[in-house]
Structures are given as structure tokens and as C-alpha cells.
Write an enzyme that holds these catalytic residues in place. Structure first.
Site, short mmCIF file in Angstrom:
data_model
loop_
_atom_site.label_atom_id
_atom_site.label_comp_id
_atom_site.label_asym_id
_atom_site.label_seq_id
_atom_site.Cartn_x
_atom_site.Cartn_y
_atom_site.Cartn_z
N ALA A 1 -2.56 9.75 0.82
CA ALA A 1 -3.82 10.42 1.16
C ALA A 1 -3.62 11.48 2.25
O ALA A 1 -4.20 11.39 3.33
CB ALA A 1 -4.86 9.39 1.62
N ALA B 1 5.98 1.49 -8.17
CA ALA B 1 5.20 0.58 -7.33
C ALA B 1 4.15 1.36 -6.54
O ALA B 1 3.40 2.14 -7.12
CB ALA B 1 6.15 -0.21 -6.42
N ALA C 1 4.36 3.89 -4.71
CA ALA C 1 4.52 5.35 -4.85
C ALA C 1 3.77 5.87 -6.06
O ALA C 1 3.17 6.96 -6.02
CB ALA C 1 6.01 5.70 -4.95
N ARG D 1 -0.26 15.03 8.52
CA ARG D 1 -1.36 14.12 8.88
C ARG D 1 -1.82 13.45 7.59
O ARG D 1 -2.20 14.11 6.62
CB ARG D 1 -2.50 14.86 9.55
CG ARG D 1 -2.12 15.48 10.89
CD ARG D 1 -3.33 16.04 11.63
NE ARG D 1 -4.24 15.00 12.06
CZ ARG D 1 -5.52 14.91 11.70
NH1 ARG D 1 -6.04 15.79 10.86
NH2 ARG D 1 -6.28 13.94 12.15
N GLN E 1 6.71 -6.67 2.13
CA GLN E 1 6.94 -8.10 2.35
C GLN E 1 7.26 -8.42 3.80
O GLN E 1 7.14 -9.57 4.22
CB GLN E 1 8.07 -8.59 1.44
CG GLN E 1 7.69 -8.56 -0.04
CD GLN E 1 8.78 -9.13 -0.93
OE1 GLN E 1 9.93 -9.27 -0.54
NE2 GLN E 1 8.41 -9.48 -2.16
N ASP F 1 7.66 -9.63 -9.74
CA ASP F 1 8.50 -8.60 -9.12
C ASP F 1 8.78 -8.91 -7.65
O ASP F 1 9.87 -8.65 -7.15
CB ASP F 1 7.84 -7.23 -9.25
CG ASP F 1 7.91 -6.69 -10.67
OD1 ASP F 1 8.63 -7.28 -11.49
OD2 ASP F 1 7.24 -5.68 -10.94
#
Length: 300
Positions: A214, A191, A193, A177, A248, A75
Site C-alpha cells: 500500500a 504468498a 507478495a 512511504r 512466523q 504451507d
């Protein structure tokens, strides 16, 4: 499905630094050339595998000259060449020589059988959307980039949480935050997400998904936005904050920098074998429905 020969020049692009990729690329080049197509190689691919007898072109030269690009890799290889060829609308055929292979849907073992059929004009075409992003510092844009999967603003190393201010179409959404924020296309929804508990968006859905990484407040949940949304993410607090494009390329950010993201005017055409099923890809890659039933869609 489209039929009728519409390709003359075929570009081959290979995954970099991959042992054993020279033989399948060389074999595929010979197979395609025997069918009467002009074959060219991406310049770094040609250099790495040491092939001669075929023109070696830069991505820009491929975009100007080739009618289609066949990509042998994972990919990441598709993401990289897809961004570079997007302005030229060069269609891509993906052959999986990597690990997961969400967007390289032809198995390497099947390429000599399937690629000629696609080049003969029998395929299913699909347009995939891209994101364009720019970084604004002190009111001036300092960096531009395209992203096929996602734009990710996140903390680096051992730094603490970052505080981000997100706005959509000039309207304040929230201060958050967290470890970062993902802005993903439907292609990118499977991916980074997805690993951050984001939803899967069908590639033909016109949307952009924001996925917190998080978050400090569990009420900060992913949200799907219209794909004409203009998203602005300002760095309000934190240190060692970066923005990554398809994981990348990246650039370091400073306090008060703003990352502006919106859908690109460019799309990337994918050419799939006839009978391609996105749902079959999800089942295979995410190991859904491990116990087969008579009702399974057998399309690959």
C-alpha cells in the site's frame, strides 16, 4: 526424475494443533515401516499425537540422521521445518493437510500411493532458495533469521505509514512511504507478495522481488532483482514497525535500524511425484482456466 533407492531413514513431521492428524500420520508411519525404512518422528509431532515405538527427534537430530522428511500439514508447516532443515540439505516431501497448499503438492488422500513411489527413488527434485536476514542496530547485528517465503517490514496495529530507505548493493534505490515492504523469494512470490500485487516468479528463476505494501505513491511498483543482490532497508520514519520472517517470527524495530537481506547459501530440496507441474499448481490454487479444454496439461 531419479531412480534407485537412496533413502534409509524417513522422518515424519505433522502440522501442530491439528485435530485428526494422528490417524493419517500413524497409518503413513506403518506403511513406510513395512517397506523396510526406518521411521522417526519430529519430537513435537510425536508428543502431540501420542505415538510410541518410533524415535522422537529434534529438527537438528532429524537433519543429522534422516535421509528425507515427509511433512503432513499446510504451507506453514513446510516453511517452518524447511528453514530448520535447510543447513542439512534434507529433502522434503509435502502432503497437503492444510488449506491452500502451494508447496505441499500431494493430496492427503493420495499419500499412501504416492509417498512409497517417491521413496523408491522415482521423483522430480527441485531446489528452492531461501533468504537470510539480519537486523543491524547502531552498527551491530542484533538478530539473524532465515526466510523461505519472505522478509516483511511493516507497520503494526493502528500506527501510520512507515518511511523506509531501500538500497541495493550499496546503491540508493528510494525512500518510500507505505504500510511496509516485502522481500520475497520465488517461492514466496505466491504468498503475501502476490496479495500485494507482486509478480509470480517461477521457483527456478534466480531472482528476489521487492513489493511495496500500500505505497503512498502509486508509482512505487514491485521490482525483480538479481538473486545475488544485497538489499538494505532502513527505518527512517514511523512507529511500531516490525520485521517478520515467513510471518512466523518477528521482532520489533527502532528508528534507524537496518534490515539486511540477501539470498542464503542454503537451499531446500523438494521431491515431487513424477509428472509434477508448477503450472498445474497455479491453475488449481489460483482457479485459472476454470473451463477445461482439450489443451489442458493434465499433470497434477
Amino acid at each position: 526424475m531419479k531412480t534407485g533407492n537412496q533413502f534409509n531413514t524417513v522422518a515424519l513431521v505433522g502440522r501442530s494443533n491439528t485435530p485428526g492428524i494422528a490417524e493419517p500420520l500413524t497409518t503413513l508411519a506403518g506403511c513406510i515401516a513395512k517397506l523396510g525404512f526406518e521411521v522417526v518422528f519430529e519430537v513435537d509431532t510425536a508428543r502431540e499425537i501420542g505415538i510410541s515405538g518410533y524415535p522422537a527427534l529434534t529438527p537438528a537430530e532429524i537433519g543429522a540422521r534422516a535421509d528425507v522428511a515427509v511433512v503432513l500439514g499446510g504451507d506453514g508447516t513446510m516453511l517452518g521445518i524447511g528453514r530448520q532443515l535447510a543447513p542439512y540439505k534434507t529433502p522434503l516431501i509435502g502432503i497437503n493437510h492444510g488449506r491452500l497448499g502451494f508447496i505441499t503438492d500431494i493430496a492427503a488422500a493420495d499419500m499412501q500411493a504416492r509417498v512409497p513411489v517417491i521413496l523408491s527413488g522415482k521423483f522430480e527434485r527441485e531446489e528452492r532458495s531461501l533468504l537470510e536476514a539480519r537486523i543491524v542496530r547502531d552498527g551491530e547485528p542484533i538478530y539473524h533469521a532465515l526466510a523461505f517465503n519472505d522478509v516483511v517490514v511493516n507497520r503494526s496495529g493502528f500506527s501510520g505509514m512507515v518511511e523506509l530507505r531501500a538500497s541495493v548493493d550499496g546503491r540508493f534505490m528510494y525512500n518510500q512511504r507505505s504500510d511496509g515492504l516485502i522481500v520475497a523469494t520465488p517461492t514466496g512470490s505466491t504468498a503475501y507478495a502476490l496479495s500485494s500485487a507482486g509478480p509470480i516468479l517461477h521457483p527456478q528463476l534466480q531472482g528476489i522481488v521487492l513489493v511495496p505494501i500500500a505505497p503512498h505513491a502509486l508509482s512505487n511498483r514491485p521490482i525483480v532483482l538479481p538473486d545475488d543482490s544485497k538489499i538494505a532497508i532502513q527505518i527512517v520514519g514511523g512507529r511500531d514497525v516490525n520485521v517478520n520472517f515467513d510471518m512466523q517470527s518477528f521482532t520489533a524495530l527502532e528508528l534507524n535500524d537496518t534490515i539486511e537481506v540477501r539470498r542464503s547459501k542454503h537451499t531446500v530440496p523438494f521431491l515431487h511425484p513424477v509428472g509434477y507441474s508448477y503450472y498445474a499448481t497455479l491453475r488449481k490454487k489460483l482457479h485459472w482456466n476454470e473451463h477445461a479444454s482439450n489443451e489442458d496439461d493434465t499433470a497434477s
